[in-house]
Structure formats: structure tokens, C-alpha cells
Motif scaffolding. Structure first.
Motif, PDB file in Angstrom:
ATOM      1  N   MET A   1      17.024  24.149   2.332  1.00  0.00           N
ATOM      2  CA  MET A   1      17.930  23.995   1.219  1.00  0.00           C
ATOM      3  C   MET A   1      18.679  22.678   1.361  1.00  0.00           C
ATOM      4  O   MET A   1      18.974  22.242   2.463  1.00  0.00           O
ATOM      5  N   LYS A   2      19.011  22.108   0.225  1.00  0.00           N
ATOM      6  CA  LYS A   2      19.738  20.847   0.187  1.00  0.00           C
ATOM      7  C   LYS A   2      20.877  20.996  -0.814  1.00  0.00           C
ATOM      8  O   LYS A   2      20.672  21.496  -1.917  1.00  0.00           O
TER       9      LYS A   2
ATOM     10  N   LYS B   1      23.061  19.865  -3.616  1.00  0.00           N
ATOM     11  CA  LYS B   1      22.937  18.851  -4.659  1.00  0.00           C
ATOM     12  C   LYS B   1      24.290  18.403  -5.180  1.00  0.00           C
ATOM     13  O   LYS B   1      24.489  17.242  -5.490  1.00  0.00           O
TER      14      LYS B   1
ATOM     15  N   GLU C   1      19.586  23.379  -3.649  1.00  0.00           N
ATOM     16  CA  GLU C   1      18.231  23.267  -4.179  1.00  0.00           C
ATOM     17  C   GLU C   1      17.251  23.585  -3.057  1.00  0.00           C
ATOM     18  O   GLU C   1      17.346  23.018  -1.968  1.00  0.00           O
TER      19      GLU C   1
ATOM     20  N   GLN D   1      13.897  23.262  -1.164  1.00  0.00           N
ATOM     21  CA  GLN D   1      12.900  22.211  -1.044  1.00  0.00           C
ATOM     22  C   GLN D   1      11.468  22.757  -1.120  1.00  0.00           C
ATOM     23  O   GLN D   1      10.575  22.083  -1.591  1.00  0.00           O
ATOM     24  N   ARG D   2      11.270  23.989  -0.667  1.00  0.00           N
ATOM     25  CA  ARG D   2       9.958  24.636  -0.734  1.00  0.00           C
ATOM     26  C   ARG D   2      10.130  26.047  -1.235  1.00  0.00           C
ATOM     27  O   ARG D   2      11.091  26.723  -0.881  1.00  0.00           O
TER      28      ARG D   2
ATOM     29  N   SER E   1       5.897  22.518  -8.105  1.00  0.00           N
ATOM     30  CA  SER E   1       6.214  21.622  -6.982  1.00  0.00           C
ATOM     31  C   SER E   1       5.624  20.236  -7.205  1.00  0.00           C
ATOM     32  O   SER E   1       6.228  19.232  -6.828  1.00  0.00           O
TER      33      SER E   1
ATOM     34  N   ASN F   1       7.881  18.267  -9.314  1.00  0.00           N
ATOM     35  CA  ASN F   1       9.210  18.117  -8.708  1.00  0.00           C
ATOM     36  C   ASN F   1      10.245  19.056  -9.330  1.00  0.00           C
ATOM     37  O   ASN F   1      11.414  18.719  -9.456  1.00  0.00           O
TER      38      ASN F   1
ATOM     39  N   ARG G   1      12.331  22.311  -8.829  1.00  0.00           N
ATOM     40  CA  ARG G   1      12.760  23.123  -7.690  1.00  0.00           C
ATOM     41  C   ARG G   1      13.769  24.176  -8.133  1.00  0.00           C
ATOM     42  O   ARG G   1      14.525  23.970  -9.073  1.00  0.00           O
TER      43      ARG G   1
ATOM     44  N   ARG H   1      17.115  26.280  -7.997  1.00  0.00           N
ATOM     45  CA  ARG H   1      18.506  26.008  -7.617  1.00  0.00           C
ATOM     46  C   ARG H   1      19.313  27.285  -7.658  1.00  0.00           C
ATOM     47  O   ARG H   1      18.989  28.210  -8.380  1.00  0.00           O
TER      48      ARG H   1
END
Length: 71
Positions: free
Chosen positions: A1-2, A4, A14, A16-17, A33, A36, A38, A40
Motif C-alpha cells: 500500500m502507498k 496517496k 492505494e 500497488q498489487r 493493472s 494503471n 489501482r 484505493r
């Protein structure tokens, strides 16, 4: 997870995978994917502030969470 975006007790994370795909949705997950796109999710840290949500809106909780009805 990132993470945002972040504002007060709220964070938009978000993934990532996508790791929860089954055979039926694997094709759409693959093309999402590749484009792009993803998944959230909004994360609320109730340790920073009192938060009021709509009934049925909480997906998951961890820690010392107390719910009141106000009735």
C-alpha cells in the motif's frame, strides 16, 4: 500500500498489487493493472479525532473502537 493523500485523521491509500483476485475476475484485474488502475481505500485514524460515519459504512476496525447510537 502507498499513501496517496493525507488530511488530518484521513489517509487515502492505494494498493500497488491486487492480491484478492479469483479465476473469474483475473482477466479484468490484469487489464486494470496494465492501464494503471489501482484500488484505493480511505483510512480513518480515530486516535486523532472523533469521526462520525453512516450506518454500515465501516468495513474493518482495529484497536479500541467504541460505537454509540446517539439514541
Amino acid at each position: 500500500m502507498k499513501v496517496k493523500e493525507e488530511l488530518g485523521p484521513f489517509k487515502v491509500v492505494e494498493f500497488q498489487r491486487e492480491l484478492s483476485t479469483d479465476r473469474a475476475s483475473a482477466q479484468s484485474a490484469y487489464f486494470a493493472s496494465e492501464m494503471n488502475v489501482r484500488r484505493r481505500q480511505l483510512v480513518c485514524d480515530v486516535g486523532q479525532s472523533n469521526i462520525t460515519i453512516q450506518a454500515g459504512a465501516m468495513q474493518w476496525m482495529a484497536g479500541d473502537v467504541k460505537a454509540t447510537t446517539g439514541l
